[in-house]
Enzyme design. Structure first.
Site, PDB file in Angstrom:
ATOM      1  N   HIS A  33      21.418 -46.013  21.440  1.00 28.12           N
ATOM      2  CA  HIS A  33      22.593 -45.746  20.601  1.00 28.12           C
ATOM      3  C   HIS A  33      22.518 -44.305  20.111  1.00 28.12           C
ATOM      4  O   HIS A  33      21.614 -43.551  20.530  1.00 28.12           O
ATOM      5  CB  HIS A  33      22.654 -46.750  19.437  1.00 28.12           C
ATOM      6  CG  HIS A  33      21.350 -46.880  18.692  1.00 28.12           C
ATOM      7  ND1 HIS A  33      20.795 -45.850  17.983  1.00 28.12           N
ATOM      8  CD2 HIS A  33      20.480 -47.920  18.578  1.00 28.12           C
ATOM      9  CE1 HIS A  33      19.670 -46.233  17.435  1.00 28.12           C
ATOM     10  NE2 HIS A  33      19.423 -47.492  17.792  1.00 28.12           N
ATOM     11  N   HIS A  36      19.117 -42.905  19.029  1.00 29.85           N
ATOM     12  CA  HIS A  36      18.265 -42.448  20.150  1.00 29.85           C
ATOM     13  C   HIS A  36      18.789 -41.121  20.701  1.00 29.85           C
ATOM     14  O   HIS A  36      18.022 -40.237  21.050  1.00 29.85           O
ATOM     15  CB  HIS A  36      18.271 -43.476  21.286  1.00 29.85           C
ATOM     16  CG  HIS A  36      17.669 -44.795  20.922  1.00 29.85           C
ATOM     17  ND1 HIS A  36      18.413 -45.949  20.837  1.00 29.85           N
ATOM     18  CD2 HIS A  36      16.393 -45.148  20.642  1.00 29.85           C
ATOM     19  CE1 HIS A  36      17.616 -46.961  20.525  1.00 29.85           C
ATOM     20  NE2 HIS A  36      16.387 -46.507  20.390  1.00 29.85           N
ATOM     21  N   GLN A  60       4.275 -55.983  21.333  1.00 28.35           N
ATOM     22  CA  GLN A  60       4.571 -55.673  19.925  1.00 28.35           C
ATOM     23  C   GLN A  60       5.483 -56.720  19.283  1.00 28.35           C
ATOM     24  O   GLN A  60       5.886 -56.583  18.136  1.00 28.35           O
ATOM     25  CB  GLN A  60       5.139 -54.268  19.767  1.00 28.35           C
ATOM     26  CG  GLN A  60       6.560 -54.070  20.291  1.00 28.35           C
ATOM     27  CD  GLN A  60       6.999 -52.609  20.173  1.00 28.35           C
ATOM     28  OE1 GLN A  60       6.563 -51.765  20.940  1.00 28.35           O
ATOM     29  NE2 GLN A  60       7.864 -52.306  19.206  1.00 28.35           N
TER      30      GLN A  60
END
Ligand code: PAF
Length: 287
Positions: A33, A36, A60
């Site tokens: 988006h 970024h 993660q």
């Protein structure tokens, strides 16, 4: 250029380094988006070559989290990167990164242990092991790409502090560049997980930035007592919000504050339905 293998990225980077070019890395989990995009633009402006990694890192995610439904939009991500002048989009499979057998069971993987003083609080409390997975994958990406600079957003402020500490403690030859949070006009901080929100949820999600902006305004008006500042949040909360934490911590070492000052970051995490959102604000950003 879209590349899926470690060997090909290494080959390309070796060529660049032979020519004396600087390399920037923007690590992402995709679903790119404008937040970024701002990191990518910074890298493209600063470095001769830019690599964007797109990898939904399984290690993660904690059990029961959104690994399977995390948005995957590689075609759109590749287009955004190409338009922004990125040289390589590195999108490895989990097998390429962790090998056979390590994907579902992490038992056999060598992990980077994050500094627990930073990692066991805030998001680390509910997401046990999350930062081990982040540090491990980022360390791997640093070893694969060997960037001169790596770009991370302040939206994940705790992650940023932990990664800076990892780089310092492990003498990793990369400079971490932190980039400000990008917000919608409404105040909502951009996040790939915003894709989970319905229109209705999205207006409920404004509660995070409203609370933070109000605390900032109160601080500007001279209130520094953390208990008093915290209490200003309650009038914004309703039964659709489940507050996980609202904490005041030092911007450099995450030490808890009882009195806010210009080096204080206010961190918030809150769930709307099943969607967990985080945000933060640095009080010194006052103008
Ligand atoms: O911030 C993220 O998107 C991820 O935690 C990162 C840094 C790309 C590691 O997977």
């Amino acid at each position: 250029m879209l590349i899926h293998t470690i060997a090909e990225v290494r080959e390309k980077v070796r060529e660049w380094k032979r020519d004396g070019l600087t390399v920037g890395l923007v690590p992402t989990m995709g679903a790119l988006h404008d937040g970024h995009k701002s990191l990518i633009e910074k890298s493209v402006a600063k470095c001769d070559k830019t690599v964007v990694s797109v990898f939904v890192n399984p290690i993660q995610f904690c059990p029961g989290e959104d690994l399977d439904k995390y948005p995957r939009t590689l075609d759109a991500d590749e287009k955004l990167c190409t338009d922004a002048g990125v040289d390589i989009v590195f999108s490895p499979s989990a097998k390429e990164m962790y090998g056979e057998g390590h994907i579902m069971s992490n038992d056999f993987l060598t992990y980077v242990i994050p500094p627990y003083f930073y990692a066991d609080k805030l998001c680390g409390k509910s997401r046990v092991g999350h930062f081990d997975g982040v540090c491990t994958v980022v360390n791997k990406l640093f070893n694969i790409v060997q960037p001169d600079f790596a770009f991370f957003g302040e939206k994940d402020r705790q992650q940023l502090i932990i990664l800076k500490k990892m780089v310092k403690d492990l003498n990793i030859p990369v400079e971490i560049i932190s980039c400000p949070i990008v917000r919608e006009e409404s105040g909502l901080a951009l996040s790939s997980r915003n894709k989970y929100l319905s229109e209705d949820d999205k207006s409920e999600a404004l509660v995070l930035s409203k609370i933070l902006f109000n605390i900032q305004a109160c601080y500007k008006n001279g209130i520094t007592d953390v208990r008093a500042l915290s209490e200003t949040a309650y009038s914004y909360l309703n039964e659709r919000h489940s507050l996980e934490y609202l904490e005041f911590r030092d911007a450099d070492d995450l030490e808890e504050k009882t009195n806010a000052d210009d080096n204080t970051v206010v961190f918030i995490a809150l769930k709307i339905g099943n969607v967990r959102l985080i945000d933060n604000i640095t009080l010194r950003n006052l103008c």
